[in-house]
Design a protein around this motif. Structure first.
Motif, PDB file in Angstrom:
ATOM      1  N   ASN A 135     -54.165  -9.807 -32.535  1.00 30.06           N
ATOM      2  CA  ASN A 135     -54.893  -8.963 -33.483  1.00 30.06           C
ATOM      3  C   ASN A 135     -56.309  -8.630 -33.018  1.00 30.06           C
ATOM      4  N   ARG A 136     -56.608  -8.895 -31.777  1.00 33.77           N
ATOM      5  CA  ARG A 136     -57.820  -8.374 -31.145  1.00 33.77           C
ATOM      6  C   ARG A 136     -57.458  -7.652 -29.854  1.00 33.77           C
ATOM      7  N   SER A 137     -56.212  -7.222 -29.763  1.00 28.90           N
ATOM      8  CA  SER A 137     -55.696  -6.725 -28.481  1.00 28.90           C
ATOM      9  C   SER A 137     -54.989  -5.383 -28.585  1.00 28.90           C
ATOM     10  N   PHE A 138     -55.271  -4.617 -29.630  1.00 25.85           N
ATOM     11  CA  PHE A 138     -54.615  -3.323 -29.786  1.00 25.85           C
ATOM     12  C   PHE A 138     -55.466  -2.234 -29.123  1.00 25.85           C
ATOM     13  N   TYR A 139     -55.366  -2.181 -27.796  1.00 26.21           N
ATOM     14  CA  TYR A 139     -56.071  -1.178 -27.012  1.00 26.21           C
ATOM     15  C   TYR A 139     -55.195  -0.803 -25.827  1.00 26.21           C
ATOM     16  N   PRO A 140     -55.465   0.340 -25.173  1.00 24.21           N
ATOM     17  CA  PRO A 140     -54.600   0.798 -24.073  1.00 24.21           C
ATOM     18  C   PRO A 140     -54.452  -0.252 -22.981  1.00 24.21           C
ATOM     19  N   ASP A 141     -53.230  -0.367 -22.473  1.00 19.40           N
ATOM     20  CA  ASP A 141     -52.915  -1.327 -21.408  1.00 19.40           C
ATOM     21  C   ASP A 141     -53.262  -2.754 -21.804  1.00 19.40           C
ATOM     22  N   SER A 142     -53.034  -3.058 -23.048  1.00 16.63           N
ATOM     23  CA  SER A 142     -53.332  -4.390 -23.558  1.00 16.63           C
ATOM     24  C   SER A 142     -52.592  -5.466 -22.766  1.00 16.63           C
ATOM     25  N   PRO A 143     -53.261  -6.584 -22.457  1.00 16.61           N
ATOM     26  CA  PRO A 143     -52.582  -7.672 -21.771  1.00 16.61           C
ATOM     27  C   PRO A 143     -51.718  -8.520 -22.690  1.00 16.61           C
ATOM     28  N   ALA A 144     -51.832  -8.300 -24.001  1.00 13.65           N
ATOM     29  CA  ALA A 144     -51.027  -9.050 -24.966  1.00 13.65           C
ATOM     30  C   ALA A 144     -49.715  -8.294 -25.187  1.00 13.65           C
ATOM     31  N   PRO A 145     -48.579  -8.822 -24.749  1.00 14.70           N
ATOM     32  CA  PRO A 145     -47.314  -8.088 -24.899  1.00 14.70           C
ATOM     33  C   PRO A 145     -46.997  -7.730 -26.348  1.00 14.70           C
TER      34      PRO A 145
END
Length: 299
Positions: A135-145
């Protein structure tokens, strides 16, 4: 002091591996979530939109989508389990789909993603195995699958969503475990605050749409109590523009509630550790939040 890492030094790969080795399976995604996907209204088609790379057979990702979408009707996205440990977000999404969605499926097109982070659900965890917060990873090319696969799935759809409601909880372990872990991982001091005893909402700071939030609060009040402000008039360190409502800049923080550009959005925060709370109350409060939002949109 958190048991992993050196104070003042951010974690490297070795510390992240130590943290992962401390985690264990505590409940079953297959038994508690996937088993419920066979008992849904005919309105929904269950589709697999991906699988987590940690174990693709154990962690398939599913969404409930309209079997026959309505023409010229608004689209609504409901997400749960972005933080897997927040149980009522998952179970509330499933409860709404199973028992309450029929009141709205002739008026709106509803997509439900009940468990974005199934590894987190099984291990009762805020992070994923990479020690990332989805929930801190919703950005392009996110490293969180968890985040990237959901963004790719929703981003490939042609329609614009009118509403996105993201179902969460705030628990006592936020202070006892997750914030200390965050401070250790990043070597950044984390502010502490009292966990509010009650339900609250997180609106988008850029476009809070307070009448929507107020409609949700009014409906949730029927099932659980609303979080009071603290001695400084705040909830978890944030100003309260309306009862039980705080605001975050959802896109700036890369939150799930802001990634798809829905005109209206809200993030629920149920408090499951209240002396008066039960799993049933928490799940029903999540359903009430969704219904309050839908009733507001439909007038």
């Amino acid at each position: 002091m958190y048991p992993i890492g050196t104070p003042g030094q951010p974690w490297g790969e070795e510390e992240k591996k130590q943290w992962l080795a401390m985690q264990s399976i505590k409940r079953s995604y297959a038994e508690e979530v996937l088993s419920q996907l066979d008992n849904l209204p005919a309105y929904f088609s269950v589709i697999q939109y991906g699988a987590l790379p940690y174990d693709e057979s154990r962690y398939p990702l599913f969404a409930l989508v309209p079997r026959q979408p309505l023409e010229n009707a608004p689209w609504v996205l409901i997400t749960g389990g972005v933080h897997g440990y927040e149980t009522s977000g998952v179970q509330g999404a499933l409860l709404f789909a199973r028992e309450f969605s029929q009141a709205y499926t002739d008026k709106v097109n509803i997509i439900v993603v009940p468990c974005v982070s199934p590894w987190g659900y099984e291990t009762i965890n805020r992070w994923d195995p990479l020690a990332l917060d989805p929930n801190r990873s919703f950005y392009p090319d996110s490293p969180a699958p968890e985040s990237k696969i959901l963004m790719d799935f929703i981003g490939a759809m042609p329609q614009q969503f009118l509403l996105h409601i993201d179902l969460h909880e705030t628990t006592d372990t936020d202070n006892s475990e997750f914030r200390p872990a965050l401070a250790a991982r990043d070597a950044i001091e984390q502010k502490t605050w009292n966990i509010p005893d009650g339900f609250y909402l997180v609106a988008d700071e850029v476009a809070p749409h307070l009448p929507l939030q107020q409609a949700i609060i009014a409906e949730v009040k029927k099932y659980t109590h609303i979080a009071p402000t603290d001695e400084n008039g705040l909830i978890i360190g944030s100003e309260v523009p309306s009862e039980g409502v705080i605001c975050y800049d959802k896109r700036k923080l890369f939150l799930c509630g802001g990634f798809n550009g829905a005109q209206y959005c809200s993030t629920t925060e149920v408090y499951p550790d209240s002396p008066t709370a039960t799993p049933e109350i928490c799940n029903r409060a999540q359903v009430a939040a969704v219904e309050g939002a839908l009733r507001f949109l439909l007038g």
